[in-house]
Design a protein around this motif. Sequence first.
Motif, short mmCIF file in Angstrom:
data_model
loop_
_atom_site.label_atom_id
_atom_site.label_comp_id
_atom_site.label_asym_id
_atom_site.label_seq_id
_atom_site.Cartn_x
_atom_site.Cartn_y
_atom_site.Cartn_z
N UNK A 168 -1.44 -11.54 -17.79
CA UNK A 168 -2.86 -11.72 -17.47
C UNK A 168 -3.50 -12.75 -18.40
N UNK A 169 -3.56 -14.00 -17.99
CA UNK A 169 -4.26 -15.00 -18.82
C UNK A 169 -5.74 -14.67 -18.88
N UNK A 170 -6.29 -14.49 -20.07
CA UNK A 170 -7.67 -14.03 -20.21
C UNK A 170 -8.67 -14.99 -19.56
N UNK A 171 -8.33 -16.27 -19.51
CA UNK A 171 -9.25 -17.24 -18.92
C UNK A 171 -9.37 -17.09 -17.41
N UNK A 172 -8.47 -16.30 -16.80
CA UNK A 172 -8.52 -16.11 -15.35
C UNK A 172 -9.04 -14.74 -14.95
N UNK A 173 -9.32 -13.88 -15.93
CA UNK A 173 -9.74 -12.52 -15.61
C UNK A 173 -11.24 -12.48 -15.37
N UNK A 174 -11.62 -12.16 -14.14
CA UNK A 174 -13.03 -12.02 -13.79
C UNK A 174 -13.81 -13.32 -13.76
N UNK A 175 -13.11 -14.45 -13.80
CA UNK A 175 -13.80 -15.74 -13.84
C UNK A 175 -13.81 -16.44 -12.49
N UNK A 176 -12.98 -15.94 -11.57
CA UNK A 176 -12.84 -16.63 -10.29
C UNK A 176 -11.82 -17.75 -10.35
N UNK A 177 -11.32 -18.03 -11.54
CA UNK A 177 -10.31 -19.08 -11.72
C UNK A 177 -8.93 -18.43 -11.74
N UNK A 178 -8.09 -18.81 -10.83
CA UNK A 178 -6.76 -18.25 -10.75
C UNK A 178 -5.76 -19.29 -11.25
N UNK A 179 -4.78 -18.85 -12.01
CA UNK A 179 -3.72 -19.76 -12.40
C UNK A 179 -3.00 -20.23 -11.14
N UNK A 180 -2.47 -21.44 -11.16
CA UNK A 180 -1.74 -21.94 -10.00
C UNK A 180 -0.46 -21.13 -9.83
N UNK A 181 0.09 -21.17 -8.63
CA UNK A 181 1.34 -20.45 -8.38
C UNK A 181 2.44 -20.92 -9.33
N UNK A 182 2.47 -22.22 -9.60
CA UNK A 182 3.49 -22.77 -10.51
C UNK A 182 3.28 -22.25 -11.93
N UNK A 183 2.03 -22.18 -12.38
CA UNK A 183 1.75 -21.68 -13.73
C UNK A 183 2.12 -20.20 -13.86
N UNK A 184 1.82 -19.43 -12.81
CA UNK A 184 2.15 -18.01 -12.82
C UNK A 184 3.66 -17.82 -12.88
N UNK A 185 4.37 -18.56 -12.05
CA UNK A 185 5.83 -18.45 -12.04
C UNK A 185 6.43 -18.86 -13.38
N UNK A 186 5.88 -19.92 -13.98
CA UNK A 186 6.38 -20.40 -15.27
C UNK A 186 6.29 -19.30 -16.33
N UNK A 187 5.12 -18.64 -16.40
CA UNK A 187 4.92 -17.60 -17.40
C UNK A 187 5.79 -16.38 -17.11
N UNK A 188 5.87 -15.99 -15.85
CA UNK A 188 6.67 -14.81 -15.49
C UNK A 188 8.16 -15.07 -15.69
N UNK A 189 8.59 -16.29 -15.44
CA UNK A 189 9.98 -16.67 -15.72
C UNK A 189 10.27 -16.58 -17.21
N UNK A 190 9.32 -17.03 -18.02
CA UNK A 190 9.47 -16.97 -19.47
C UNK A 190 9.58 -15.52 -19.94
N UNK A 191 8.77 -14.65 -19.34
CA UNK A 191 8.84 -13.22 -19.67
C UNK A 191 10.20 -12.66 -19.26
N UNK A 192 10.67 -13.03 -18.07
CA UNK A 192 11.98 -12.55 -17.60
C UNK A 192 13.10 -12.99 -18.54
N UNK A 193 13.04 -14.24 -18.97
CA UNK A 193 14.06 -14.75 -19.90
C UNK A 193 14.02 -13.98 -21.22
N UNK A 194 12.81 -13.63 -21.66
CA UNK A 194 12.68 -12.84 -22.89
C UNK A 194 13.30 -11.47 -22.71
N UNK A 195 13.09 -10.86 -21.55
CA UNK A 195 13.68 -9.55 -21.26
C UNK A 195 15.20 -9.63 -21.21
N UNK A 196 15.73 -10.75 -20.71
CA UNK A 196 17.18 -10.96 -20.69
C UNK A 196 17.71 -11.01 -22.12
#
Length: 253
Positions: A168-196
């Motif tokens: 949850x990027x704080x700049x996108x919470x309740x602001x109406x600004x959504x991270x782009x699909x590519x930005x979301x995937x980038x961060x979630x991929x990074x989290x997945x790699x960390x879990x690996x």
Amino acid sequence: MRTPFIVGNWKMNLTLSEVEDFLSTVKGRLPDPHDVECAIAASSIYMDALTKFCKKEKNLKTAAQNCFYKDSGAYTGEVSPMALADMGVKYVMLGHSERRKYFDESNKMINKKVKAVIKNNMTPIICCDETMAKRKTADEMNWVVNPVIEALKGISPEDAKHVVIGYEPSWAIGTGRTASAAEIQEACFLIRETLIDLYGQDIANEIRIVYGGSVNSRNVAEIMKQDDVDGVLPGKSSLKAEEFIKIVNYQNN
């Protein structure tokens, strides 16, 4: 195969009568839990109403928005994880950016809460934050990855399989600004790699990663197309029953 998971976070909103109206409206209109698992994260004062409803409506789960790291004691105003589990609560949201910002919750405290939730046979939804300033300086790894590592310290591989990670990027919470699909995937991929790195490929592939930040019925389908995104955490949009119904039924829209 990870089951998509959508959790509406009501935050500190709604009255009891509004909660009852919401539940009455969504009854019988949620997707099959094998297709999409749905939950509502509500204030602890509504846990009783929600858990009673969820015992009848099998395709909705109850999530607490927070809890303490002790089961009982002289901690006035705190919420016992043992009591939540006894009520039938299935999930507990921990480390939300608003908890970190307004209540100074540290990674160390969140780790204690994660352990308390797991001990009481509930599933923690561990939120990790990112700020726009850090992303602009290409230093987002410290914000996204480190909270995950710290929150999972001392958590066994078997227990880790059942946690949920919320990006949850704080700049996108309740602001109406959504991270782009590519930005979301980038961060979630990074989290997945960390879990690996922490638990290996097989266990990392079982852990669900969800995105939160101005999610609504118009953007949910695109977000859910991303390979490492397993669900969403809509906030304001989850307060309206009809909008929540559209979000959880995104596969049919």
